[in-house]
Enzyme design. Structure first.
Site, PDB file in Angstrom:
ATOM      1  N   ASP A 409       5.894  -3.117   7.606  1.00 37.81           N
ATOM      2  CA  ASP A 409       4.745  -3.143   6.705  1.00 37.81           C
ATOM      3  C   ASP A 409       4.078  -1.770   6.769  1.00 37.81           C
ATOM      4  O   ASP A 409       3.493  -1.403   7.784  1.00 37.81           O
ATOM      5  CB  ASP A 409       3.773  -4.250   7.156  1.00 37.81           C
ATOM      6  CG  ASP A 409       2.590  -4.417   6.208  1.00 37.81           C
ATOM      7  OD1 ASP A 409       2.349  -3.515   5.391  1.00 37.81           O
ATOM      8  OD2 ASP A 409       1.910  -5.458   6.312  1.00 37.81           O
ATOM      9  N   HIS A 410       4.160  -1.039   5.651  1.00 39.04           N
ATOM     10  CA  HIS A 410       3.661   0.338   5.650  1.00 39.04           C
ATOM     11  C   HIS A 410       2.138   0.399   5.705  1.00 39.04           C
ATOM     12  O   HIS A 410       1.562   1.483   5.876  1.00 39.04           O
ATOM     13  CB  HIS A 410       4.159   1.078   4.399  1.00 39.04           C
ATOM     14  CG  HIS A 410       4.582   2.482   4.672  1.00 39.04           C
ATOM     15  ND1 HIS A 410       3.840   3.341   5.462  1.00 39.04           N
ATOM     16  CD2 HIS A 410       5.656   3.198   4.265  1.00 39.04           C
ATOM     17  CE1 HIS A 410       4.440   4.513   5.525  1.00 39.04           C
ATOM     18  NE2 HIS A 410       5.555   4.448   4.804  1.00 39.04           N
ATOM     19  N   ARG A 411       1.471  -0.743   5.586  1.00 43.24           N
ATOM     20  CA  ARG A 411       0.018  -0.756   5.756  1.00 43.24           C
ATOM     21  C   ARG A 411      -0.367  -0.697   7.227  1.00 43.24           C
ATOM     22  O   ARG A 411      -1.491  -0.317   7.561  1.00 43.24           O
ATOM     23  CB  ARG A 411      -0.578  -2.020   5.125  1.00 43.24           C
ATOM     24  CG  ARG A 411      -0.322  -2.178   3.637  1.00 43.24           C
ATOM     25  CD  ARG A 411      -0.761  -3.549   3.150  1.00 43.24           C
ATOM     26  NE  ARG A 411      -0.046  -4.617   3.854  1.00 43.24           N
ATOM     27  CZ  ARG A 411      -0.270  -5.917   3.633  1.00 43.24           C
ATOM     28  NH1 ARG A 411      -1.177  -6.298   2.745  1.00 43.24           N
ATOM     29  NH2 ARG A 411       0.413  -6.832   4.299  1.00 43.24           N
TER      30      ARG A 411
END
Length: 439
Positions: A409-411
């Site tokens: 998850d790039h967040r």
């Protein structure tokens, strides 16, 4: 009096269940805790026991229907005071026990009874304690004895000689069949008097017709998986790949222990490396809460193992996996996988994982980009082990190589953190002594 049993919360925030099968019908008399239905949640098929003893007045759903938690499920006629649910959903004044929440179970089916039906308990006037109890495919009699299996008789099938039918075709058709290698005896004739025509040859050469298309209703686990994966794809995914020389780790898995104790498996050793690397990169064991705009870093690692079952793919959790060594991990993973496949795994074990591993290599593929399990920030895919020419000790040698993939998850984490995490996993698999040094 009449009481209504509503579908209970089967745990872990599940909001609905599908009725797989009813074990009772309207008009049946049931006992307390008798299994009345088999229901499928988002994760497992479970037995639903009756919270009342009484007569089934109405079933509010049919097999295959999806029922929301709290919706009316069964209406009973019971004697005396009501149970925990009164008609219309209002609590009844009397205090019957709360309906038990079922634990997923796969009971061993008993030997089926004879095909002949017997008079109902009401017709015989027997007391309730002497009645036959039927529970999920098993038959039990009050005295503990099971009815004997009805004897089967078989008639001997006479031997029938297969006669080759006489083929009728004109010489040009026979010649064409010979040129194309077609057995005329296998061609269905449509000409007058059983004559094989040229069109019959063309039809035979084209082969059998393609099977008709079909459509199936999406339900149960497949329906929930579709929802979860659709939701997961809303997360900004990214992925990194790494090929690692796992020769030494594979040798460790293959060498039996000197004391005769169980040896770790390649999967458990890879999981051990993932768990140690996760402690150095805590973002891979986290959850992004969009509504609160917060990242939750989990204090313990519940390792989810993707397991292919007859019902579909499930993620079975080995809780507190970071506290287990590689041998203990191997035993725990095997136990969880077995429970998932036979349907005896609990709902909690299917919803508690915080980091997932998918061993796609068992299917013979080199790797892939896995989709995140909802609520998690990383998933690792292990590919098949291939024997490849590899740089080793300044030369080229045949080594055992595995492709590792991490989707994240790039967040929560960026490419640098994901790369560091995957590099750590690869280094420990290339040099398993590192795991001992860092453990």
């Amino acid at each position: 009096m009449s009481v209504v049993f509503r579908l209970p919360d089967l745990g872990e925030g599940l909001t609905e269940s599908e009725i797989v099968s009813w074990k009772v019908a309207e008009g049946d008399e049931v006992a307390l805790n008798q299994v009345i239905a088999e229901v499928e949640t988002a994760k497992a098929v479970v037995d639903l026991p009756s919270p009342y003893a009484g007569v089934i007045r109405r079933l509010h759903a049919a097999e295959g229907d999806t029922v929301e938690v709290g919706a009316p499920l069964v209406e009973y006629d019971v004697e005396g005071a009501g149970g925990p649910f009164a008609p219309g959903g209002a609590p009844a004044p009397a205090a019957e026990p709360e309906p038990a929440v079922p634990e997923p179970a796969s009971p061993e089916p008993a030997e089926p009874g004879p095909a002949e039906s017997s008079p109902s308990p009401k017709e015989q006037g027997e007391p309730a304690a002497e009645r036959v109890a039927m529970l999920v495919g098993s038959v039990q009699v009050a005295d503990g004895r099971r009815p004997k299996r009805a004897a089967r008789t078989f008639e001997q099938t006479p031997f029938v000689r297969q006669e080759r039918r006489r083929v009728r075709a004109f010489p040009p058709v026979r010649r064409l069949a010979k040129e194309r290698g077609i057995d005329l005896a296998a061609v269905v004739p449509t000409g007058e008097g059983g004559l094989i025509t040229r069109e019959d040859l063309e039809r035979s050469a084209a082969g059998p017709a393609a099977p008709a298309s079909r459509r199936e209703r999406v339900s149960g686990l497949r329906k929930q998986t579709a929802k979860a994966m659709t939701a997961a794809l809303a997360v900004p995914h990214a992925a990194c790949f790494l090929q690692a020389d796992v020769t030494e780790t594979l040798r460790l898995a293959r060498d039996p222990a000197d004391d005769g104790a169980p040896s770790p498996t390649l999967l458990s050793l890879a999981c051990r490396a993932i768990l140690l690397a996760a402690k150095r990169t805590p973002g891979v064991n986290a959850t992004f809460h969009a509504d609160e705009e917060e990242i939750e870093y989990h204090g313990r690692i519940n390792l989810g193992i993707a397991v292919a079952t007859e019902r579909g793919l499930v993620v079975a959790s080995v809780d507190d996996a970071d506290r287990l060594d590689a041998t203990e991990l191997a035993e725990a993973i095997a136990a969880r996988a077995s429970e998932a496949r036979d349907g005896s795994i609990g709902v909690a074990a299917l919803t508690s994982s915080t980091l997932t591993v998918s061993n796609v290599g068992v299917f013979g593929v080199d790797g892939g980009i896995p989709i995140l399990t909802p609520g998690q920030s990383a998933i690792v895919a292990l590919g098949a082990v291939r024997r490849l020419p590899w740089e080793h000790d300044g030369g080229i040698a045949l080594r055992e190589v595995m492709t590792l993939t991490v989707s994240f998850d790039h967040r929560v984490i960026d490419g640098r953190e994901a790369s560091v995490f995957l590099r750590d996993v690869g280094r420990m698999l290339e040099r398993p002594a590192l795991a001992l040094a860092r453990g």
